[in-house]
Enzyme design. Structure first.
Site, PDB file in Angstrom:
ATOM      1  CG  ASN A  69     -11.360  -7.042   6.891  1.00  0.00           C
ATOM      2  OD1 ASN A  69     -11.903  -7.828   6.114  1.00  0.00           O
ATOM      3  ND2 ASN A  69     -10.559  -6.069   6.484  1.00  0.00           N
ATOM      4  NE  ARG A 101       4.597  -5.174  17.375  1.00  0.00           N
ATOM      5  CZ  ARG A 101       4.659  -5.064  18.707  1.00  0.00           C
ATOM      6  NH1 ARG A 101       3.856  -4.235  19.350  1.00  0.00           N
ATOM      7  NH2 ARG A 101       5.523  -5.791  19.408  1.00  0.00           N
ATOM      8  CG  HIS A 133      -0.759  -9.437   2.583  1.00  0.00           C
ATOM      9  ND1 HIS A 133      -0.070  -8.667   3.507  1.00  0.00           N
ATOM     10  CD2 HIS A 133      -0.309  -9.052   1.365  1.00  0.00           C
ATOM     11  CE1 HIS A 133       0.768  -7.872   2.862  1.00  0.00           C
ATOM     12  NE2 HIS A 133       0.644  -8.084   1.564  1.00  0.00           N
TER      13      HIS A 133
HETATM   14  C1  GAR Z   1      -7.000  -4.841   5.546  1.00  0.00           C
HETATM   15  O1  GAR Z   1      -6.979  -4.409   4.208  1.00  0.00           O
HETATM   16  C2  GAR Z   1      -6.030  -5.990   5.727  1.00  0.00           C
HETATM   17  O2  GAR Z   1      -5.918  -6.806   4.603  1.00  0.00           O
HETATM   18  C3  GAR Z   1      -4.758  -5.253   5.983  1.00  0.00           C
HETATM   19  O3  GAR Z   1      -5.115  -4.192   6.838  1.00  0.00           O
HETATM   20  C4  GAR Z   1      -6.428  -3.745   6.454  1.00  0.00           C
HETATM   21  C5  GAR Z   1      -7.250  -3.535   7.705  1.00  0.00           C
HETATM   22  O4  GAR Z   1      -8.447  -2.911   7.394  1.00  0.00           O
HETATM   23  N1  GAR Z   1      -3.773  -6.095   6.574  1.00  0.00           N
HETATM   24  C6  GAR Z   1      -2.485  -5.972   6.279  1.00  0.00           C
HETATM   25  O5  GAR Z   1      -2.053  -5.123   5.523  1.00  0.00           O
HETATM   26  C7  GAR Z   1      -1.580  -7.000   6.966  1.00  0.00           C
HETATM   27  N2  GAR Z   1      -0.273  -6.970   6.392  1.00  0.00           N
HETATM   28  P1  GAR Z   1      -9.614  -2.816   8.461  1.00  0.00           P
HETATM   29  O6  GAR Z   1      -8.999  -2.277   9.744  1.00  0.00           O
HETATM   30  O7  GAR Z   1     -10.581  -1.857   7.859  1.00  0.00           O
HETATM   31  O8  GAR Z   1     -10.190  -4.186   8.651  1.00  0.00           O
END
Ligand code: GAR
Length: 189
Positions: free
Chosen positions: A14, A86, A104
């Site tokens: 992301n 975190r 999320h």
């Molecule tokens: C993403 O899917 C985001 O929505 C999630 O972590 C992933 C990171 O992916 N966030 C959570 O679960 C927050 N509770 P990335 O490192 O490939 O961007």
């Protein structure tokens, strides 16, 4: 120009997508990326993207921390949690009211809270035999995944989809929609 600061804990797909989206943007730029994981792959991505990145340890993250002072100096228009795992300290939330947003990988309020991140979320969705999942972008308050919802986008799930398949569908939604949602939030501020 409006400036955003990104926080991430893991791979950083992301972060990369957001940085690329705002490259050359007329009114929004990404200042830098912070991570709480010294070996997070997001740091390699930032090197390749030519974007400043900082690792901070747990001591730097506590209430009234140096990190908070550093962030205040940067004067970000928006702090974006893009895969940051975190809980944000109450002091930081209070310092940046309505200026911290999180993505999320599910349709909150379902599948939120401590321990609900990444693959754990998709496994839970699969176990419950849900017929849809999606993404939620929300403001951050001092409770996990409970801040006001800004936008949700849904995707259908078929019974043959594995947890990994659900994860891929949700990631596609994240990459497609998150930068535009950030843009929309900033245009309203
Ligand atoms: C993403 O899917 C985001 O929505 C999630 O972590 C992933 C990171 O992916 N966030 C959570 O679960 C927050 N509770 P990335 O490192 O490939 O961007």
């Amino acid at each position: 120009m409006k400036h955003i600061v990104l926080f991430a804990s893991g791979s950083g797909t992301n972060v990369e997508n957001i940085v690329r989206y705002f490259e050359g943007h007329q009114t929004i730029s990404v200042s830098c990326v912070f991570t709480n994981k010294r070996d997070a792959y997001v740091l390699d991505r930032c090197n390749a993207l030519g974007i400043p990145a900082f690792f901070f340890n747990g001591h730097a993250f506590k209430d009234k921390s140096l990190l908070l002072q550093f962030l205040s100096c940067l004067q970000p228009d928006l702090i974006v949690l893009a895969g940051f795992l975190r809980k944000i300290p109450a002091e930081m939330v209070a310092t940046f009211p309505e200026k911290i947003i999180n993505i999320h990988p599910a349709l909150l309020p379902k599948y939120g809270g401590k321990g609900m991140y990444g693959k754990h979320v998709h496994k839970a969705v699969k176990a419950d035999k849900d017929t849809e999942s999606g993404i939620t972008v929300h403001y951050v308050n001092d409770r996990y995944d409970e801040g006001a919802i800004i936008k949700q986008v849904r995707v259908g799930i078929s019974s043959s989809d594995s947890a990994d398949d659900i994860g891929r569908k949700v990631q596609q939604l994240e990459h497609l929609h998150f930068p535009q949602i950030i843009e929309a939030v900033l245009s309203e501020n």
